[in-house]
Design a protein around this motif. Structure first.
Motif, PDB file in Angstrom:
ATOM      1  N   GLU A   1       0.847  -1.196   0.000  1.00  0.00           N
ATOM      2  CA  GLU A   1       0.000   0.000   0.000  1.00  0.00           C
ATOM      3  C   GLU A   1       0.889   1.255   0.000  1.00  0.00           C
ATOM      4  O   GLU A   1       1.841   1.346   0.778  1.00  0.00           O
ATOM      5  CB  GLU A   1      -0.895  -0.004   1.225  1.00  0.00           C
ATOM      6  CG  GLU A   1      -1.846   1.180   1.311  1.00  0.00           C
ATOM      7  CD  GLU A   1      -2.644   1.164   2.592  1.00  0.00           C
ATOM      8  OE1 GLU A   1      -3.607   1.953   2.693  1.00  0.00           O
ATOM      9  OE2 GLU A   1      -2.319   0.355   3.494  1.00  0.00           O
ATOM     10  N   GLY A   2       0.582   2.178  -0.883  1.00  0.00           N
ATOM     11  CA  GLY A   2       1.379   3.404  -0.994  1.00  0.00           C
ATOM     12  C   GLY A   2       2.489   3.306  -2.015  1.00  0.00           C
ATOM     13  O   GLY A   2       3.247   4.268  -2.200  1.00  0.00           O
TER      14      GLY A   2
ATOM     15  N   ALA B   1      -9.844  -0.038  -7.308  1.00  0.00           N
ATOM     16  CA  ALA B   1      -9.466   0.644  -6.073  1.00  0.00           C
ATOM     17  C   ALA B   1      -8.233  -0.004  -5.445  1.00  0.00           C
ATOM     18  O   ALA B   1      -7.558   0.604  -4.612  1.00  0.00           O
ATOM     19  CB  ALA B   1     -10.626   0.624  -5.079  1.00  0.00           C
ATOM     20  N   VAL B   2      -7.917  -1.228  -5.863  1.00  0.00           N
ATOM     21  CA  VAL B   2      -6.723  -1.921  -5.373  1.00  0.00           C
ATOM     22  C   VAL B   2      -5.595  -1.800  -6.392  1.00  0.00           C
ATOM     23  O   VAL B   2      -4.463  -1.427  -6.054  1.00  0.00           O
ATOM     24  CB  VAL B   2      -7.034  -3.401  -5.077  1.00  0.00           C
ATOM     25  CG1 VAL B   2      -5.755  -4.158  -4.704  1.00  0.00           C
ATOM     26  CG2 VAL B   2      -8.067  -3.516  -3.977  1.00  0.00           C
TER      27      VAL B   2
ATOM     28  N   GLU C   1      -3.240   1.136  -6.032  1.00  0.00           N
ATOM     29  CA  GLU C   1      -4.103   2.183  -5.503  1.00  0.00           C
ATOM     30  C   GLU C   1      -4.378   2.017  -4.006  1.00  0.00           C
ATOM     31  O   GLU C   1      -4.535   2.998  -3.290  1.00  0.00           O
ATOM     32  CB  GLU C   1      -5.428   2.202  -6.272  1.00  0.00           C
ATOM     33  CG  GLU C   1      -5.281   2.467  -7.769  1.00  0.00           C
ATOM     34  CD  GLU C   1      -4.764   3.859  -8.052  1.00  0.00           C
ATOM     35  OE1 GLU C   1      -4.940   4.755  -7.209  1.00  0.00           O
ATOM     36  OE2 GLU C   1      -4.166   4.060  -9.128  1.00  0.00           O
ATOM     37  N   GLY C   2      -4.461   0.785  -3.514  1.00  0.00           N
ATOM     38  CA  GLY C   2      -4.762   0.587  -2.099  1.00  0.00           C
ATOM     39  C   GLY C   2      -4.621  -0.868  -1.710  1.00  0.00           C
ATOM     40  O   GLY C   2      -4.433  -1.760  -2.547  1.00  0.00           O
TER      41      GLY C   2
ATOM     42  N   ALA D   1      -0.953  -4.103   3.435  1.00  0.00           N
ATOM     43  CA  ALA D   1      -1.060  -2.850   4.178  1.00  0.00           C
ATOM     44  C   ALA D   1       0.322  -2.422   4.664  1.00  0.00           C
ATOM     45  O   ALA D   1       1.208  -3.251   4.901  1.00  0.00           O
ATOM     46  CB  ALA D   1      -2.018  -3.010   5.356  1.00  0.00           C
TER      47      ALA D   1
END
Length: 362
Positions: A254-255, A280-281, A293-294, A317
């Motif tokens: 993530e990021g 979104a991922v 993206e996430g 994460a």
């Protein structure tokens, strides 16, 4: 009444034809006809005979006036022919003036316009080995070729007002690195002052996905660069082999602000359609470039001609990665070394996250 009317009226009252009157006067019928039409005047001898035969008297003063030749009637000052000629002349004159003004303005523009001080690239064209034009543009700034084929690359440019081009160079940088240590010079060609083009023969490498730089080497150490994104479909790819991807999965964090590159084997790259089960991922472009993206799970799908190939994406994460490695997670301030590009070259590799130190061999 004038003389012609007197002659015609008196003859008709006597019931005589022009031929009867002509026989009595011993003249031709044409002469009588001309008298009655006013085209000619009888001689004094014929006037006396006419008075005796017709029983009329001709006034003397009008005869003298009629005996004088009458000036020809003037035509109208303006008729359609004169108007047409005048309009035509005006149009020709206007055309000549416009042509002169255009030449003057063009000459002044060429003289007064300031030429750029530095050279600039006017065109980059690709041709196959038979010198037939290639159209490799895929959109989004990417150009596709076939791995292993020979491509002719023509670079056209203009010399500047102060500097001129001394050489043209080609550089290739793998996508996802964008670092100078990975930048490779493919070719360099010196050019003469009078020549404003360069022609290269480029053998397209396997597993090509990068940035092709065209660089004009100018006087005074100046450089002018234009960059093209290039990729290549393996020459062994064929519809019979089935659709396959160059990676079986992507592990990301993530990021992650880098990107991952997927290639579809067994189909023309320009015809492959890409989609993501959860943008979104992981978001995918029409060239197979994946952006994170996430956190979460997603599946990237390549479709062509009724065939599909999938690549699962796992985005961890930040806190999970930080706990696992005991180091600052990606995306935090001071940590910009992000995983980018394709670490493996063979189909079946999994694109995965590595801590910066381990990736750099530290």
């Amino acid at each position: 009444m004038n003389m012609s009317e007197i002659i015609k009226t008196a003859r008709e009252e006597l019931g005589m034809t022009q031929e009867d009157l002509a026989e009595r006067l011993e003249v031709s019928r044409q002469a009588v006809s001309k008298w009655e039409l006013g085209a000619s005047v009888p001689s004094p001898e014929n006037l006396e005979l006419l008075e005796g035969v017709l029983g009329v008297r001709f006034p003397q003063e009008p005869l003298e006036e009629e005996s004088a030749p009458q000036p020809a009637a003037k035509g109208p000052l303006w008729n359609w022919k004169r108007v047409a000629l005048l309009v035509l002349g005006v149009l020709v004159l206007v055309a000549l003036l416009c042509n002169v003004l255009f030449i003057m303005v063009k000459s002044r523009t060429n003289v007064d316009a300031a030429r750029p001080s530095q050279p600039w690239i006017t065109g980059i064209s690709f041709f196959d080995g038979d010198a037939s034009p290639l159209q490799p543009d895929l959109g989004d700034g990417w150009n596709s070729f076939t791995a292993g084929e020979r491509v002719l690359l023509a670079v056209e440019f203009q010399n500047g007002g102060e500097d001129s081009v001394t050489a043209v160079s080609l550089f290739l940088t793998p996508a996802g690195t964008e670092t100078l240590d990975q930048r490779e010079q493919l070719a360099v060609q010196a050019v003469a002052d009078w020549r404003e083009f360069a022609l290269f023969a480029w053998d397209v490498p396997e597993d090509l996905m990068g940035h092709l730089e065209v660089v004009l080497e100018c006087g005074g150490g100046q450089r002018v660069t234009e960059t093209l994104n290039v990729t290549a479909v393996p020459s062994s790819s064929s519809p019979e082999a089935g659709l396959a991807l160059n990676a079986m999965g992507i592990d990301a964090v993530e990021g992650d602000t880098g990107h991952y590159t997927l290639e579809a084997y067994g189909a023309p790259m320009a015809e492959v359609e890409w989609s993501s089960s959860d943008p979104a991922v992981a978001r995918v472009t029409n060239t197979g470039t994946v952006f994170i993206e996430g956190a979460g799970e997603a599946v990237i799908t390549a479709s062509w001609n009724g065939q599909t190939a999938e690549c699962p994406v796992s985005v961890h994460a930040k806190e999970d990665v930080k706990t696992a490695y005991g180091k600052p997670s990606l995306g935090e301030e001071g940590n910009t070394d992000l995983p980018q590009g394709v670490p493996g070259e063979q189909p079946g590799d999994r694109l995965s996250y590595e801590p910066p130190e381990e990736r750099n061999g530290q």
